[in-house]
Design a protein around this motif. Structure first.
Motif, PDB file in Angstrom:
ATOM      1  N   ASP A   1       9.098  -4.011   3.082  1.00 14.40           N
ATOM      2  CA  ASP A   1       7.742  -4.176   3.564  1.00 14.40           C
ATOM      3  C   ASP A   1       7.425  -5.661   3.767  1.00 14.40           C
ATOM      4  OD1 ASP A   1       4.433  -3.281   2.364  1.00 14.40           O
ATOM      5  OD2 ASP A   1       5.182  -3.668   4.355  1.00 14.40           O
ATOM      6  N   THR A   2       8.033  -6.279   4.790  1.00 18.69           N
ATOM      7  CA  THR A   2       7.756  -7.673   5.076  1.00 18.69           C
ATOM      8  C   THR A   2       6.685  -7.831   6.141  1.00 18.69           C
ATOM      9  OG1 THR A   2       9.542  -7.717   6.692  1.00 18.69           O
ATOM     10  CG2 THR A   2      10.071  -8.412   4.450  1.00 18.69           C
ATOM     11  N   SER A   3       6.370  -6.744   6.846  1.00 14.99           N
ATOM     12  CA  SER A   3       5.406  -6.850   7.941  1.00 14.99           C
ATOM     13  C   SER A   3       3.985  -6.526   7.517  1.00 14.99           C
ATOM     14  CB  SER A   3       5.830  -5.930   9.083  1.00 14.99           C
ATOM     15  OG  SER A   3       5.814  -4.592   8.652  1.00 14.99           O
ATOM     16  N   GLY A   4       3.750  -6.155   6.266  1.00 19.79           N
ATOM     17  CA  GLY A   4       2.403  -5.848   5.800  1.00 19.79           C
ATOM     18  C   GLY A   4       1.911  -4.515   6.307  1.00 19.79           C
ATOM     19  N   ARG A   5       2.453  -3.447   5.825  1.00 26.93           N
ATOM     20  CA  ARG A   5       2.125  -2.106   6.314  1.00 26.93           C
ATOM     21  C   ARG A   5       0.671  -1.740   6.056  1.00 26.93           C
ATOM     22  NH1 ARG A   5       6.843   2.141   5.916  1.00 26.93           N
ATOM     23  NH2 ARG A   5       8.530   0.888   6.736  1.00 26.93           N
ATOM     24  N   VAL A   6       0.130  -2.157   4.929  1.00 25.68           N
ATOM     25  CA  VAL A   6      -1.268  -1.837   4.623  1.00 25.68           C
ATOM     26  C   VAL A   6      -2.191  -2.520   5.619  1.00 25.68           C
ATOM     27  CG1 VAL A   6      -3.089  -2.028   2.906  1.00 25.68           C
ATOM     28  CG2 VAL A   6      -0.758  -1.473   2.189  1.00 25.68           C
ATOM     29  N   ASP A   7      -1.907  -3.778   5.927  1.00 21.54           N
ATOM     30  CA  ASP A   7      -2.717  -4.506   6.900  1.00 21.54           C
ATOM     31  C   ASP A   7      -2.614  -3.888   8.289  1.00 21.54           C
ATOM     32  OD1 ASP A   7      -3.544  -6.277   4.950  1.00 21.54           O
ATOM     33  OD2 ASP A   7      -1.876  -7.659   5.335  1.00 21.54           O
ATOM     34  N   MET A   8      -1.410  -3.449   8.663  1.00 16.94           N
ATOM     35  CA  MET A   8      -1.242  -2.803   9.967  1.00 16.94           C
ATOM     36  C   MET A   8      -2.017  -1.484  10.017  1.00 16.94           C
ATOM     37  SD  MET A   8       2.788  -3.637  10.797  1.00 16.94           S
ATOM     38  CE  MET A   8       3.031  -2.025  11.419  1.00 16.94           C
ATOM     39  N   PHE A   9      -2.041  -0.715   8.923  1.00 18.41           N
ATOM     40  CA  PHE A   9      -2.781   0.540   8.867  1.00 18.41           C
ATOM     41  C   PHE A   9      -4.276   0.294   9.015  1.00 18.41           C
ATOM     42  CE2 PHE A   9      -5.129   3.712   6.416  1.00 18.41           C
ATOM     43  CZ  PHE A   9      -4.676   4.879   7.001  1.00 18.41           C
ATOM     44  N   LYS A  10      -4.785  -0.705   8.282  1.00 18.38           N
ATOM     45  CA  LYS A  10      -6.215  -1.020   8.362  1.00 18.38           C
ATOM     46  C   LYS A  10      -6.599  -1.488   9.757  1.00 18.38           C
ATOM     47  CE  LYS A  10      -7.024  -2.182   3.532  1.00 18.38           C
ATOM     48  NZ  LYS A  10      -7.405  -3.249   2.597  1.00 18.38           N
ATOM     49  N   LYS A  11      -5.749  -2.282  10.363  1.00 17.82           N
ATOM     50  CA  LYS A  11      -6.038  -2.790  11.707  1.00 17.82           C
ATOM     51  C   LYS A  11      -6.017  -1.648  12.733  1.00 17.82           C
ATOM     52  CE  LYS A  11      -4.538  -6.376  14.883  1.00 17.82           C
ATOM     53  NZ  LYS A  11      -3.546  -7.428  15.138  1.00 17.82           N
ATOM     54  N   ARG A  12      -5.071  -0.730  12.592  1.00 17.10           N
ATOM     55  CA  ARG A  12      -4.937   0.372  13.533  1.00 17.10           C
ATOM     56  C   ARG A  12      -6.144   1.298  13.517  1.00 17.10           C
ATOM     57  NH1 ARG A  12       0.070   3.627  12.336  1.00 17.10           N
ATOM     58  NH2 ARG A  12       1.090   1.820  13.225  1.00 17.10           N
ATOM     59  N   TYR A  13      -6.695   1.554  12.332  1.00 17.23           N
ATOM     60  CA  TYR A  13      -7.800   2.482  12.218  1.00 17.23           C
ATOM     61  C   TYR A  13      -9.149   1.800  12.036  1.00 17.23           C
ATOM     62  CZ  TYR A  13      -4.203   6.014  11.997  1.00 17.23           C
ATOM     63  OH  TYR A  13      -3.147   6.821  12.298  1.00 17.23           O
ATOM     64  N   GLY A  14      -9.205   0.494  12.248  1.00 15.03           N
ATOM     65  CA  GLY A  14     -10.463  -0.226  12.223  1.00 15.03           C
ATOM     66  C   GLY A  14     -11.074  -0.336  10.844  1.00 15.03           C
ATOM     67  N   LEU A  15     -10.262  -0.368   9.808  1.00 18.61           N
ATOM     68  CA  LEU A  15     -10.765  -0.473   8.429  1.00 18.61           C
ATOM     69  C   LEU A  15     -10.742  -1.885   7.908  1.00 18.61           C
ATOM     70  CD1 LEU A  15      -8.919   2.650   6.995  1.00 18.61           C
ATOM     71  CD2 LEU A  15     -11.274   2.535   7.769  1.00 18.61           C
ATOM     72  N   ASP A  16     -10.358  -2.829   8.737  1.00 17.89           N
ATOM     73  CA  ASP A  16     -10.226  -4.215   8.290  1.00 17.89           C
ATOM     74  C   ASP A  16     -11.553  -4.988   8.322  1.00 17.89           C
ATOM     75  OD1 ASP A  16     -10.381  -4.190  11.016  1.00 17.89           O
ATOM     76  OD2 ASP A  16      -8.822  -5.686  11.336  1.00 17.89           O
ATOM     77  N   LYS A  17     -12.642  -4.329   8.673  1.00 16.11           N
ATOM     78  CA  LYS A  17     -13.939  -5.002   8.777  1.00 16.11           C
ATOM     79  C   LYS A  17     -14.612  -5.129   7.458  1.00 16.11           C
ATOM     80  CE  LYS A  17     -14.462  -3.386  13.425  1.00 16.11           C
ATOM     81  NZ  LYS A  17     -15.158  -2.549  14.329  1.00 16.11           N
TER      82      LYS A  17
END
Length: 67
Positions: free
Chosen positions: A51-67
């Motif tokens: 997990d070097t690419s930050g899977r949690v961050d990618m998930f949040k970004k994909r579903y708009g939860l990073d706000k």
């Protein structure tokens, strides 16, 4: 003691996917394994980070939860 109760205990070889061959005794013959002490990261000290690419961050970004 009862006769013919225990399985036959014989010499066998354990073959790893990396090519390592271990001679031992077992009730099964010719055992094949995917990983052994010669190629396992715990014993070699060479740990691979998956997990070097930050899977949690990618998930949040994909579903708009990073706000």
């Amino acid at each position: 003691m009862k006769q013919n109760l225990h399985p036959k205990y014989e010499k066998t070889t354990i073959t790893c996917a990396c090519g390592n061959v271990i001679e031992t005794s077992s009730t099964k013959s010719n055992i094949r394994v995917e990983i052994c002490s010669k190629c396992h990261p715990f014993f070699t000290g060479k740990q691979k980070l998956v997990d070097t690419s930050g899977r949690v961050d990618m998930f949040k970004k994909r579903y708009g939860l990073d706000k």
